[in-house]
Design an enzyme around this catalytic site. Structure first.
Site, PDB file in Angstrom:
ATOM      1  N   HIS A 191       0.940  -1.101  -0.043  1.00  0.00           N
ATOM      2  CA  HIS A 191      -0.094  -0.134  -0.317  1.00  0.00           C
ATOM      3  C   HIS A 191       0.703   1.530  -0.116  1.00  0.00           C
ATOM      4  O   HIS A 191       0.567   2.534  -0.493  1.00  0.00           O
ATOM      5  CB  HIS A 191      -1.035  -0.121   1.013  1.00  0.00           C
ATOM      6  CG  HIS A 191      -1.622  -0.997   1.042  1.00  0.00           C
ATOM      7  ND1 HIS A 191      -3.596  -0.675   0.979  1.00  0.00           N
ATOM      8  CD2 HIS A 191      -1.426  -2.473   1.072  1.00  0.00           C
ATOM      9  CE1 HIS A 191      -3.989  -2.133   0.811  1.00  0.00           C
ATOM     10  NE2 HIS A 191      -2.863  -3.019   1.040  1.00  0.00           N
TER      11      HIS A 191
ATOM     12  N   ASP B 144      -5.819   5.543   2.259  1.00  0.00           N
ATOM     13  CA  ASP B 144      -5.930   4.397   1.279  1.00  0.00           C
ATOM     14  C   ASP B 144      -7.703   3.837   1.398  1.00  0.00           C
ATOM     15  O   ASP B 144      -8.034   4.130   2.320  1.00  0.00           O
ATOM     16  CB  ASP B 144      -4.649   3.604   2.206  1.00  0.00           C
ATOM     17  CG  ASP B 144      -5.436   1.829   2.264  1.00  0.00           C
ATOM     18  OD1 ASP B 144      -3.255   2.099   0.642  1.00  0.00           O
ATOM     19  OD2 ASP B 144      -5.722   1.393   1.567  1.00  0.00           O
TER      20      ASP B 144
ATOM     21  N   GLN C 206      12.178  -5.289  -7.092  1.00  0.00           N
ATOM     22  CA  GLN C 206      11.696  -6.266  -7.870  1.00  0.00           C
ATOM     23  C   GLN C 206      11.254  -5.198  -9.077  1.00  0.00           C
ATOM     24  O   GLN C 206      11.156  -6.200 -10.282  1.00  0.00           O
ATOM     25  CB  GLN C 206      10.441  -6.531  -7.149  1.00  0.00           C
ATOM     26  CG  GLN C 206       8.910  -7.039  -8.203  1.00  0.00           C
ATOM     27  CD  GLN C 206       8.144  -7.947  -7.444  1.00  0.00           C
ATOM     28  OE1 GLN C 206       8.324  -8.637  -6.703  1.00  0.00           O
ATOM     29  NE2 GLN C 206       6.918  -7.402  -7.309  1.00  0.00           N
TER      30      GLN C 206
ATOM     31  N   HIS D 183       2.716 -14.963  -5.479  1.00  0.00           N
ATOM     32  CA  HIS D 183       1.614 -14.291  -4.533  1.00  0.00           C
ATOM     33  C   HIS D 183       0.118 -13.676  -5.369  1.00  0.00           C
ATOM     34  O   HIS D 183      -0.951 -14.144  -4.709  1.00  0.00           O
ATOM     35  CB  HIS D 183       2.538 -14.221  -2.977  1.00  0.00           C
ATOM     36  CG  HIS D 183       2.422 -12.433  -3.303  1.00  0.00           C
ATOM     37  ND1 HIS D 183       3.107 -12.030  -4.401  1.00  0.00           N
ATOM     38  CD2 HIS D 183       1.954 -11.447  -2.528  1.00  0.00           C
ATOM     39  CE1 HIS D 183       3.210 -10.410  -3.846  1.00  0.00           C
ATOM     40  NE2 HIS D 183       2.027 -10.453  -2.550  1.00  0.00           N
TER      41      HIS D 183
ATOM     42  N   TRP E 119      -1.606  -7.003  -6.151  1.00  0.00           N
ATOM     43  CA  TRP E 119      -1.553  -6.296  -7.212  1.00  0.00           C
ATOM     44  C   TRP E 119      -0.547  -5.405  -8.005  1.00  0.00           C
ATOM     45  O   TRP E 119      -0.567  -5.640  -8.918  1.00  0.00           O
ATOM     46  CB  TRP E 119      -2.784  -5.810  -6.890  1.00  0.00           C
ATOM     47  CG  TRP E 119      -3.684  -4.944  -8.347  1.00  0.00           C
ATOM     48  CD1 TRP E 119      -3.431  -3.702  -8.694  1.00  0.00           C
ATOM     49  CD2 TRP E 119      -4.119  -5.567  -9.798  1.00  0.00           C
ATOM     50  NE1 TRP E 119      -3.646  -3.500  -9.713  1.00  0.00           N
ATOM     51  CE2 TRP E 119      -3.987  -4.279 -10.068  1.00  0.00           C
ATOM     52  CE3 TRP E 119      -3.454  -6.634 -10.406  1.00  0.00           C
ATOM     53  CZ2 TRP E 119      -4.274  -5.017 -11.792  1.00  0.00           C
ATOM     54  CZ3 TRP E 119      -4.207  -6.567 -11.407  1.00  0.00           C
ATOM     55  CH2 TRP E 119      -4.170  -6.110 -12.356  1.00  0.00           C
TER      56      TRP E 119
ATOM     57  N   SER F  28       2.267  -6.628  -7.606  1.00  0.00           N
ATOM     58  CA  SER F  28       3.441  -7.742  -8.237  1.00  0.00           C
ATOM     59  C   SER F  28       2.363  -7.601  -9.668  1.00  0.00           C
ATOM     60  O   SER F  28       3.663  -8.216 -10.554  1.00  0.00           O
ATOM     61  CB  SER F  28       3.310  -8.767  -7.810  1.00  0.00           C
ATOM     62  OG  SER F  28       4.612  -8.010  -6.175  1.00  0.00           O
TER      63      SER F  28
ATOM     64  N   GLU G 107       3.260  -4.279 -11.910  1.00  0.00           N
ATOM     65  CA  GLU G 107       4.583  -4.750 -12.818  1.00  0.00           C
ATOM     66  C   GLU G 107       5.072  -5.943 -13.152  1.00  0.00           C
ATOM     67  O   GLU G 107       5.691  -5.680 -14.928  1.00  0.00           O
ATOM     68  CB  GLU G 107       5.878  -4.372 -11.727  1.00  0.00           C
ATOM     69  CG  GLU G 107       5.563  -3.763 -10.537  1.00  0.00           C
ATOM     70  CD  GLU G 107       5.276  -4.222  -8.687  1.00  0.00           C
ATOM     71  OE1 GLU G 107       6.511  -4.761  -8.739  1.00  0.00           O
ATOM     72  OE2 GLU G 107       5.920  -3.354  -7.824  1.00  0.00           O
TER      73      GLU G 107
ATOM     74  N   ALA H  36      -6.876 -12.610   0.709  1.00  0.00           N
ATOM     75  CA  ALA H  36      -6.885 -11.411   0.210  1.00  0.00           C
ATOM     76  C   ALA H  36      -7.717 -11.318  -1.150  1.00  0.00           C
ATOM     77  O   ALA H  36      -7.961 -12.795  -1.718  1.00  0.00           O
ATOM     78  CB  ALA H  36      -6.207 -10.189   0.875  1.00  0.00           C
TER      79      ALA H  36
END
Ligand code: UDX
Length: 501
Positions: A26, A131, A376, A391, A394, A396, A399, A414
């Site tokens: 986040h 957020d 990453q 996993h 979002w 990841s 990207e 989640a």
């Protein structure tokens, strides 16, 4: 308003207070969004929890010296054992954080807003960008009489599902009766239950963990999510999604009928890449762990698209058994791999690297490395990276999509099951590993994606198509630029500050 939606030079500067949920997935996208707005002339206050602020400093980020962009902190309300323990560097328990932020953060946040409004040389606060699971930020904005905007670092689809959970519950569809993986209702698609506008491939079993499985923690999270979603729908002046219109067009359209104005803007890291090197905060990172850069040199030594990159994000904690199944699956696949195992990423292990046996390192010598945290975005952009075992967090996925890298999906909790379903069934860029991971399956799937077979090749073609869409969105006249312009023009630039104390 200048062309391109910049803050008006003649007017008093608008002051946006950005409030991410205190977790890596986040903080990263919110920081990027804040940097983009700073570049457009807004004054920014970025609010971390004290615990994360200390971690950021320890990860060697300098958080001072950016004119018009300041970092402030609030306590997270957890009487955590980490307080006072300067060595602690781990992800906090998500349920405890949700509980604590929702109960204890409003008062310190209001005090912070009041301090900001009485700070000489700082323009008065005009908006809180909160957020999506920090909705007390919207409450605070309302209390001090400024606008509140909700920032959602996940898919539109997951927000849509969250907004429908009560309805699914009333219909008796959740929690699932066969949640242990058996077939039955869980395999039915949501579209069967009169849910117009939802992506047709989404099944009941793809709904977030907290909706599917009934237990004390999930009951709490369901109720928490319900409050957060309701507040976004009723209190926010706008909702920003970190998604692409071209990925989720239909869902966004359905949502816009029931939401405050929505603004899909992505991929944020590609928009950041376009900022000038000088005079912007372009290179400011938000990683809470120190990045191991040696993996980039290692990638340099490998052939194009020859490496499987494995990373389960910032929250997932795997069991010893799962660690071994992934390890021996990777070893048996005979592919190159870069595997990130966080120091707090394996149950019961203080230092996860030492949890892997010597025989594994012997067997994979020269073709595999294990590190604790990596840069990453740079790894995914590297020419040697050929697939991403993920996993399905979002960020990841966004990207990976932006880099044209196909995904091997092992969703954990989640929204990740939904994300996995979208990647595998709608966009064709992913293949799923069953939750009860075993080494033979890991080997099979890794080979399937890496070895040039039909399925792997199809995924690579689709991944390249999505990369092109992401690039189009941030290219000249692309949707993300246009929507960001509209957001600045229609929402942020028309805000009126409350008068200073
Ligand atoms: C959490 C939830 O798990 C996810 O489902 C939700 O969508 C966002 O919050 P997280 O586990 O942190 O996500 O994963 P992800 O969303 O992928 O975010 C991780 C971020 O950390 C990414 O931006 C990634 O680039 C970065 N990262 C991760 C690194 O820079 N290095 C690493 O080694 C691992």
């Amino acid at each position: 308003m200048e062309a391109g939606g910049r803050c008006d030079a003649g007017k008093q500067q608008q002051h946006l207070v950005c409030l991410p949920f205190p977790a890596q997935g986040h903080v990263n996208p919110m920081l990027k969004f804040a940097i983009l707005l700073h570049h457009r002339g807004f004054h920014i206050t970025f609010v971390n929890t004290e615990y994360n602020h200390r971690r950021l400093l320890r990860a060697r980020h300098s958080l001072h010296g950016f004119p018009g962009f300041q970092f402030k902190t609030i306590p997270d309300g957890l009487s955590s054992p980490q307080d006072g323990d300067e060595e602690a560097n781990c992800t906090q328990d998500v349920r405890s954080l949700c509980d604590s932020t929702s109960k204890h953060c409003l008062a310190p946040f209001l005090r912070l807003l009041s301090d900001l409004n009485s700070s000489p040389g700082v323009p008065p606060v005009t908006c809180v960008v909160s957020d999506n699971i920090m909705s007390f930020g919207l409450v605070a904005a309302e209390e001090i009489g400024v606008a509140g905007v909700s920032f959602r670092p996940t898919t539109a689809c997951s927000f849509f599902c969250n907004a429908l959970l009560q309805r699914f519950r009333q219909k008796g569809l959740i929690p699932l009766k066969d949640s242990n993986g058996g077939i039955g209702d869980s395999d039915r698609v949501l579209a069967d239950f009169d849910v117009p506008g939802i992506s047709t491939s989404i099944r009941l079993r793809d709904l977030p963990t907290y909706a599917r499985i009934s237990n004390e923690v999930n009951t709490f999270i369901m109720s928490f999510i319900n409050t957060e979603t309701k507040r976004a729908l009723t209190k926010a002046s706008a909702i920003i999604f970190h998604t692409l219109d071209s990925l989720e067009h239909d869902t966004l359209e359905s949502l816009s009928a029931m939401c405050p104005p929505i603004y899909p803007i992505a991929p944020l890291h590609l928009l950041i890449d376009q900022l000038p090197d000088h005079g912007s905060l372009k290179f400011l990172g938000a990683n809470l762990w120190k990045e191991d850069l040696s993996c980039l040199q290692w990638l340099d030594s490998k052939a194009p698209s020859s490496v499987v990159y494995v990373n389960f994000g910032s929250v997932t904690v795997i069991t010893q058994r799962q660690l071994m199944e992934f390890a021996w699956g990777l070893a048996k696949s005979e592919q190159n791999f870069l595997w990130v195992v966080r120091s707090d990423g394996v149950m019961g292990e203080e230092s996860s690297n030492s949890a892997l046996p010597g025989e594994f390192y012997e067997e994979t010598k020269g073709r595999g490395i294990v590190v604790r945290w990596c840069p990453q975005e740079r790894v995914l952009k590297h020419r040697s990276t050929g697939a991403f075992l993920t996993h399905c967090g979002w960020n990841s996925m966004m990207e990976s999509i932006s880099s044209g890298v196909p995904m091997i999906c092992w969703p954990f909790f989640a929204d990740q099951h939904l994300n996995c379903r979208l990647a595998c069934a709608e966009w064709g860029v992913g293949v799923e590993i069953e939750s009860e991971v075993d080494r033979d399956e890991v080997e099979k799937v890794v080979r399937e994606v890496m070895d040039g077979g039909e399925k792997g090749e199809e995924m690579k073609v689709k991944a390249r198509e999505l990369k092109r869409k992401a690039e189009e969105a941030v290219g000249l006249g692309g949707s993300s630029h246009l929507i960001l312009d509209q957001l600045v023009k229609n929402v942020f630039s028309v805000l009126e500050p409350v008068s200073k104390a």
